[in-house]
Write a protein that holds these residues in place. Structure first.
Motif, PDB file in Angstrom:
ATOM      1  N   MET A   1       0.845  -1.185   0.000  1.00 22.81           N
ATOM      2  CA  MET A   1       0.000   0.000   0.000  1.00 22.81           C
ATOM      3  C   MET A   1       0.886   1.243   0.000  1.00 22.81           C
ATOM      4  SD  MET A   1      -2.944   0.899   2.718  1.00 22.81           S
ATOM      5  CE  MET A   1      -3.062   2.555   3.271  1.00 22.81           C
ATOM      6  N   LEU A   2       0.533   2.190  -0.820  1.00 22.27           N
ATOM      7  CA  LEU A   2       1.282   3.437  -0.874  1.00 22.27           C
ATOM      8  C   LEU A   2       0.930   4.326   0.308  1.00 22.27           C
ATOM      9  CD1 LEU A   2       0.961   4.377  -4.644  1.00 22.27           C
ATOM     10  CD2 LEU A   2       2.972   3.504  -3.474  1.00 22.27           C
ATOM     11  N   ARG A   3       1.937   4.918   0.909  1.00 17.44           N
ATOM     12  CA  ARG A   3       1.707   5.862   2.009  1.00 17.44           C
ATOM     13  C   ARG A   3       1.826   7.272   1.456  1.00 17.44           C
ATOM     14  NH1 ARG A   3       5.346   4.460   6.924  1.00 17.44           N
ATOM     15  NH2 ARG A   3       4.313   6.358   7.570  1.00 17.44           N
ATOM     16  N   PRO A   4       0.954   8.178   1.885  1.00 17.30           N
ATOM     17  CA  PRO A   4       1.029   9.548   1.376  1.00 17.30           C
ATOM     18  C   PRO A   4       2.243  10.263   1.952  1.00 17.30           C
ATOM     19  CG  PRO A   4      -0.604   9.406   3.108  1.00 17.30           C
ATOM     20  CD  PRO A   4      -0.120   8.002   2.851  1.00 17.30           C
ATOM     21  N   PHE A   5       2.668  11.269   1.250  1.00 14.26           N
ATOM     22  CA  PHE A   5       3.705  12.133   1.789  1.00 14.26           C
ATOM     23  C   PHE A   5       3.168  12.805   3.046  1.00 14.26           C
ATOM     24  CE2 PHE A   5       5.011  11.781  -2.638  1.00 14.26           C
ATOM     25  CZ  PHE A   5       6.358  11.510  -2.481  1.00 14.26           C
ATOM     26  N   LEU A   6       4.061  13.281   3.885  1.00 18.47           N
ATOM     27  CA  LEU A   6       3.679  13.851   5.174  1.00 18.47           C
ATOM     28  C   LEU A   6       2.661  14.980   5.010  1.00 18.47           C
ATOM     29  CD1 LEU A   6       4.107  13.923   8.237  1.00 18.47           C
ATOM     30  CD2 LEU A   6       5.945  15.551   7.842  1.00 18.47           C
ATOM     31  N   PHE A   7       2.961  15.951   4.172  1.00 16.24           N
ATOM     32  CA  PHE A   7       2.070  17.104   3.979  1.00 16.24           C
ATOM     33  C   PHE A   7       0.682  16.637   3.543  1.00 16.24           C
ATOM     34  CE2 PHE A   7       0.021  20.177   1.228  1.00 16.24           C
ATOM     35  CZ  PHE A   7       0.059  21.334   1.988  1.00 16.24           C
ATOM     36  N   THR A   8       0.639  15.774   2.526  1.00 21.04           N
ATOM     37  CA  THR A   8      -0.641  15.296   2.002  1.00 21.04           C
ATOM     38  C   THR A   8      -1.397  14.495   3.051  1.00 21.04           C
ATOM     39  OG1 THR A   8       0.331  15.176  -0.202  1.00 21.04           O
ATOM     40  CG2 THR A   8      -1.727  13.992   0.136  1.00 21.04           C
ATOM     41  N   GLY A   9      -0.685  13.653   3.783  1.00 21.46           N
ATOM     42  CA  GLY A   9      -1.329  12.851   4.824  1.00 21.46           C
ATOM     43  C   GLY A   9      -1.943  13.702   5.915  1.00 21.46           C
ATOM     44  N   LEU A  11      -2.864  16.902   5.625  1.00 20.69           N
ATOM     45  CA  LEU A  11      -3.976  17.651   5.035  1.00 20.69           C
ATOM     46  C   LEU A  11      -5.235  16.785   4.983  1.00 20.69           C
ATOM     47  CD1 LEU A  11      -3.865  20.187   2.293  1.00 20.69           C
ATOM     48  CD2 LEU A  11      -5.426  18.294   1.959  1.00 20.69           C
ATOM     49  N   VAL A  12      -5.093  15.561   4.490  1.00 17.90           N
ATOM     50  CA  VAL A  12      -6.237  14.637   4.408  1.00 17.90           C
ATOM     51  C   VAL A  12      -6.754  14.301   5.804  1.00 17.90           C
ATOM     52  CG1 VAL A  12      -6.935  12.299   3.722  1.00 17.90           C
ATOM     53  CG2 VAL A  12      -5.573  13.714   2.166  1.00 17.90           C
ATOM     54  N   GLU A  13      -5.856  14.095   6.758  1.00 20.34           N
ATOM     55  CA  GLU A  13      -6.255  13.805   8.144  1.00 20.34           C
ATOM     56  C   GLU A  13      -7.121  14.929   8.713  1.00 20.34           C
ATOM     57  OE1 GLU A  13      -4.160  13.771  12.562  1.00 20.34           O
ATOM     58  OE2 GLU A  13      -2.903  13.607  10.786  1.00 20.34           O
ATOM     59  N   ALA A  20      -9.248  19.931  11.555  1.00 20.62           N
ATOM     60  CA  ALA A  20      -8.860  21.223  10.986  1.00 20.62           C
ATOM     61  C   ALA A  20      -9.911  22.298  11.249  1.00 20.62           C
ATOM     62  CB  ALA A  20      -8.608  21.092   9.485  1.00 20.62           C
ATOM     63  N   ASP A  21     -11.102  21.904  11.673  1.00 17.53           N
ATOM     64  CA  ASP A  21     -12.158  22.867  12.015  1.00 17.53           C
ATOM     65  C   ASP A  21     -11.845  23.434  13.393  1.00 17.53           C
ATOM     66  OD1 ASP A  21     -14.450  24.363  12.246  1.00 17.53           O
ATOM     67  OD2 ASP A  21     -15.795  22.649  12.454  1.00 17.53           O
ATOM     68  N   ARG A  22     -10.919  24.370  13.433  1.00 19.25           N
ATOM     69  CA  ARG A  22     -10.395  24.887  14.691  1.00 19.25           C
ATOM     70  C   ARG A  22     -11.436  25.618  15.535  1.00 19.25           C
ATOM     71  NH1 ARG A  22      -4.520  25.160  14.888  1.00 19.25           N
ATOM     72  NH2 ARG A  22      -3.922  23.128  14.094  1.00 19.25           N
ATOM     73  N   ASP A  23     -12.392  26.296  14.891  1.00 18.44           N
ATOM     74  CA  ASP A  23     -13.379  27.039  15.681  1.00 18.44           C
ATOM     75  C   ASP A  23     -14.666  26.251  15.899  1.00 18.44           C
ATOM     76  OD1 ASP A  23     -14.560  27.206  13.184  1.00 18.44           O
ATOM     77  OD2 ASP A  23     -14.379  29.382  13.010  1.00 18.44           O
ATOM     78  N   PRO A  31      -7.809  29.312   5.904  1.00 20.25           N
ATOM     79  CA  PRO A  31      -6.872  29.644   6.981  1.00 20.25           C
ATOM     80  C   PRO A  31      -6.828  28.586   8.083  1.00 20.25           C
ATOM     81  CG  PRO A  31      -8.178  31.570   6.416  1.00 20.25           C
ATOM     82  CD  PRO A  31      -8.782  30.393   5.700  1.00 20.25           C
ATOM     83  N   GLU A  32      -7.984  28.007   8.430  1.00 16.43           N
ATOM     84  CA  GLU A  32      -8.015  26.949   9.447  1.00 16.43           C
ATOM     85  C   GLU A  32      -7.231  25.725   8.986  1.00 16.43           C
ATOM     86  OE1 GLU A  32     -12.056  26.774  11.956  1.00 16.43           O
ATOM     87  OE2 GLU A  32     -12.346  26.615   9.791  1.00 16.43           O
ATOM     88  N   LEU A  33      -7.455  25.329   7.741  1.00 15.10           N
ATOM     89  CA  LEU A  33      -6.761  24.165   7.200  1.00 15.10           C
ATOM     90  C   LEU A  33      -5.258  24.419   7.154  1.00 15.10           C
ATOM     91  CD1 LEU A  33      -6.875  21.344   5.990  1.00 15.10           C
ATOM     92  CD2 LEU A  33      -7.298  22.400   3.752  1.00 15.10           C
ATOM     93  N   ALA A  34      -4.873  25.606   6.732  1.00 21.51           N
ATOM     94  CA  ALA A  34      -3.447  25.949   6.671  1.00 21.51           C
ATOM     95  C   ALA A  34      -2.829  25.924   8.067  1.00 21.51           C
ATOM     96  CB  ALA A  34      -3.265  27.314   6.020  1.00 21.51           C
ATOM     97  N   ASP A  35      -3.512  26.498   9.051  1.00 16.36           N
ATOM     98  CA  ASP A  35      -3.001  26.488  10.433  1.00 16.36           C
ATOM     99  C   ASP A  35      -2.855  25.068  10.958  1.00 16.36           C
ATOM    100  OD1 ASP A  35      -2.842  29.239  10.531  1.00 16.36           O
ATOM    101  OD2 ASP A  35      -4.724  29.486  11.655  1.00 16.36           O
ATOM    102  N   PHE A  36      -3.861  24.238  10.698  1.00 18.84           N
ATOM    103  CA  PHE A  36      -3.803  22.849  11.149  1.00 18.84           C
ATOM    104  C   PHE A  36      -2.598  22.134  10.535  1.00 18.84           C
ATOM    105  CE2 PHE A  36      -4.632  18.359  10.349  1.00 18.84           C
ATOM    106  CZ  PHE A  36      -4.834  17.901  11.636  1.00 18.84           C
ATOM    107  N   VAL A  37      -2.449  22.271   9.218  1.00 20.54           N
ATOM    108  CA  VAL A  37      -1.356  21.593   8.518  1.00 20.54           C
ATOM    109  C   VAL A  37      -0.008  22.098   9.019  1.00 20.54           C
ATOM    110  CG1 VAL A  37      -0.238  21.286   6.272  1.00 20.54           C
ATOM    111  CG2 VAL A  37      -2.716  20.999   6.480  1.00 20.54           C
ATOM    112  N   MET A  38       0.146  23.415   9.161  1.00 22.96           N
ATOM    113  CA  MET A  38       1.418  23.975   9.626  1.00 22.96           C
ATOM    114  C   MET A  38       1.768  23.452  11.026  1.00 22.96           C
ATOM    115  SD  MET A  38       1.540  27.907   8.279  1.00 22.96           S
ATOM    116  CE  MET A  38      -0.146  28.325   7.900  1.00 22.96           C
TER     117      MET A  38
END
Length: 103
Positions: A1-9, A11-13, A20-23, A31-38
């Protein structure tokens, strides 16, 4: 099974779990998704530093996905708060729900 790259994994998580729904409003904005990923990527590695770049954007928040709104304990009725507190604390003894008594 292929594992996603860290960033993609990550983001999908964030989208799949709703983390990622911070509020907790039921929608995941860019912005919420970007903050979560960062934040999540920074927790996992020092070798990546995701950033959000908006070219030609004129403000506003773009909704990326919907999530289930999060209900905080402060929005529950006092009876439900009591039961929740009782179950999460040391064993209760008494007459109420689950062997707990208010007060």
């Amino acid at each position: 099974m292929l594992r996603p790259f860290l960033f993609t994994g990550v983001l999908v998580e964030g989208l799949r779990t709703g983390e990622a729904d911070r509020d907790g409003d039921g929608r995941i904005g860019m912005p919420e998704l970007a903050d979560f990923v960062m934040d999540r990527v920074a927790d996992l590695t020092l070798h990546q530093t995701p950033q959000l770049w908006l070219f030609g954007a004129h403000g506003g928040d773009v909704a990326i996905a919907r999530s289930r709104p999060q209900v905080s304990i402060s929005t529950l009725s006092s009876e439900l708060r009591f039961v929740s507190n009782c179950r999460s604390s040391a064993p209760c003894r008494g007459q109420g729900v689950g062997g707990c008594s208010p007060g």
